[in-house]
Write an enzyme that holds these catalytic residues in place. Structure first.
Site, PDB file in Angstrom:
ATOM      1  N   ASP A   1      70.735  46.327 -24.264  1.00 15.41           N
ATOM      2  CA  ASP A   1      69.442  46.929 -24.318  1.00 15.41           C
ATOM      3  C   ASP A   1      68.531  46.329 -23.030  1.00 15.41           C
ATOM      4  OD1 ASP A   1      66.785  47.591 -25.254  1.00 15.41           O
ATOM      5  OD2 ASP A   1      67.025  46.877 -27.204  1.00 15.41           O
TER       6      ASP A   1
ATOM      7  N   ASP B   1      62.914  51.897 -22.090  1.00 13.54           N
ATOM      8  CA  ASP B   1      63.422  50.983 -22.821  1.00 13.54           C
ATOM      9  C   ASP B   1      64.635  51.680 -23.608  1.00 13.54           C
ATOM     10  OD1 ASP B   1      64.208  49.306 -24.835  1.00 13.54           O
ATOM     11  OD2 ASP B   1      62.396  49.157 -26.046  1.00 13.54           O
TER      12      ASP B   1
ATOM     13  N   HIS C   1      59.053  52.011 -31.562  1.00 13.81           N
ATOM     14  CA  HIS C   1      57.820  51.500 -31.298  1.00 13.81           C
ATOM     15  C   HIS C   1      56.988  52.231 -30.126  1.00 13.81           C
ATOM     16  CE1 HIS C   1      59.652  49.504 -27.863  1.00 13.81           C
ATOM     17  NE2 HIS C   1      60.711  49.314 -28.622  1.00 13.81           N
TER      18      HIS C   1
ATOM     19  N   HIS D   1      55.651  46.559 -26.992  1.00 15.78           N
ATOM     20  CA  HIS D   1      55.399  47.137 -28.482  1.00 15.78           C
ATOM     21  C   HIS D   1      53.736  47.294 -28.386  1.00 15.78           C
ATOM     22  CE1 HIS D   1      59.165  45.727 -30.631  1.00 15.78           C
ATOM     23  NE2 HIS D   1      59.377  46.011 -29.473  1.00 15.78           N
TER      24      HIS D   1
ATOM     25  N   GLU E   1      64.961  54.022 -31.691  1.00 10.34           N
ATOM     26  CA  GLU E   1      65.947  52.935 -31.718  1.00 10.34           C
ATOM     27  C   GLU E   1      66.803  52.853 -33.188  1.00 10.34           C
ATOM     28  OE1 GLU E   1      65.371  48.961 -30.255  1.00 10.34           O
ATOM     29  OE2 GLU E   1      63.146  49.628 -30.081  1.00 10.34           O
TER      30      GLU E   1
ATOM     31  N   GLU F   1      69.334  53.508 -28.359  1.00  3.36           N
ATOM     32  CA  GLU F   1      68.149  53.631 -28.148  1.00  3.36           C
ATOM     33  C   GLU F   1      67.331  54.754 -26.745  1.00  3.36           C
ATOM     34  OE1 GLU F   1      66.010  49.907 -27.174  1.00  3.36           O
ATOM     35  OE2 GLU F   1      63.870  50.798 -27.799  1.00  3.36           O
TER      36      GLU F   1
END
Ligand code: MN
Ligand code: MN
Length: 308
Positions: free
Chosen positions: A87, A98, A158, A166, A193, A288
């Site tokens: 990740d 992300d 998020h 976040h 994700e 994700e």
């Protein structure tokens, strides 16, 4: 977050770099590879491309679901049969991408890997401006179930803000009643994700903390000299983005860094991110992407091949 043209450009660029970093990660993970070597390489690659890591490379193996990054001395070596989540995050002036991929080392967990990938694909197809958060979870969970697995209920997508990984709104991987009417409004950056598992579908805290972020708060107790020095460095280099003791161990003695960060966390200045493990010791897969939601379209920044 108001997204002008320049912001969108940076988000798209960060997404392209993140996608390439993720793909490099997928190629580097194989039997015998070391988490510390793969992560350092990926973090370097991000810098070589003119960006910064938005958070330390996460390298979560088997029942570890998230938030493991190599510490200053500990290391993980990949074994045949492991399932590895890589990740990565990329920041350009605080505009973040992300993204994550799961590598099935040995090929024995194809269904589990597919479960989270197919769930994410379903969201890519569905995504549009002002989509309801509920609808996203409603698309994810059945895909995972159809493969015979569970989503992890306490890990979620998020919203993302500038220098903020976040930003406050969670996007559950199941249809959550509470988010029935909430929508993703234009001007929002969001990471989706899906996590799939053959375990219980919950994560708990476990393992050492190797990821911290500055809370922006004043210390509850006075800081010593080293803590003050480290905090100053952290605020300047990472602002409110997560970082790892590994990065600071180039500048200070590793043991000193580890001690100082623990203390800074206990004084409320740093937020500590504990490693999250599947509560039933189930295996976990993750996929994700980051999406930029605009008035008239949605850009999957970490999936250049997804189209708009
Ligand atoms: Mn991520
Ligand atoms: Mn994320």
């Amino acid at each position: 977050m108001a997204l002008d043209e320049e912001a969108v450009e940076k988000l798209v660029k960060a997404g392209e770099i993140a996608a390439r970093t993720r793909e490099l990660g997928a190629r580097l993970v194989r039997e015998g590879s070391r988490a510390s070597e793969v992560c350092s390489r990926l973090e370097e690659y991000i810098v070589e491309n003119g960006a910064r890591p938005a958070f330390p490379c996460n390298f979560s193996v088997n029942h570890v679901a998230a938030h493991y990054t190599p510490g200053v001395s500990d290391d993980v070596v990949v074994k045949e049969g492991d399932i590895v989540k890589v990740d990565v995050g990329v920041s350009i002036d605080g505009f973040i991408a992300d993204t994550a991929v799961t590598v099935d080392v040995g090929g024995s967990h194809e269904g589990l890997v597919r479960a989270s990938e197919e769930a994410l694909d379903a969201v890519v197809r569905l995504m549009r401006p002002r989509i309801r958060i509920y609808e996203i979870g409603k698309a994810i969970e059945p895909v995972v179930k159809r493969r015979g697995f569970r989503v992890i209920r306490n890990l979620a997508g998020h919203t993302i803000g500038r220098y903020t990984i976040h930003a406050g709104t969670s996007i559950p991987n199941y249809p959550e009643r509470k988010s029935f009417y909430a929508r993703i409004e234009p001007g929002t950056v969001v990471a989706i994700e899906p996590f799939a598992t053959n375990g219980r579908g919950y994560v708990v805290e476990g393992g050492p903390v190797n990821i911290y972020a500055y809370t922006g708060k004043k210390p509850r107790i006075p800081l010593n000299e080293l803590e003050t020095e480290i905090l100053e460095h952290v605020r300047e280099e990472y602002r409110t983005l997560p970082f790892t003791p590994r990065w600071l161990a180039r500048r200070w003695r590793p043991e000193e860094v580890v001690e100082a960060l623990k203390s800074l966390a206990s004084k409320g200045v740093l937020h500590a991110y504990p490693v999250l493990v599947e509560s039933g010791r189930g295996l976990v897969s993750q996929a994700e992407h980051t999406f930029v939601v605009l008035k008239d379209r949605v850009i999957a920044t970490t999936c250049p091949e997804c189209g708009q």
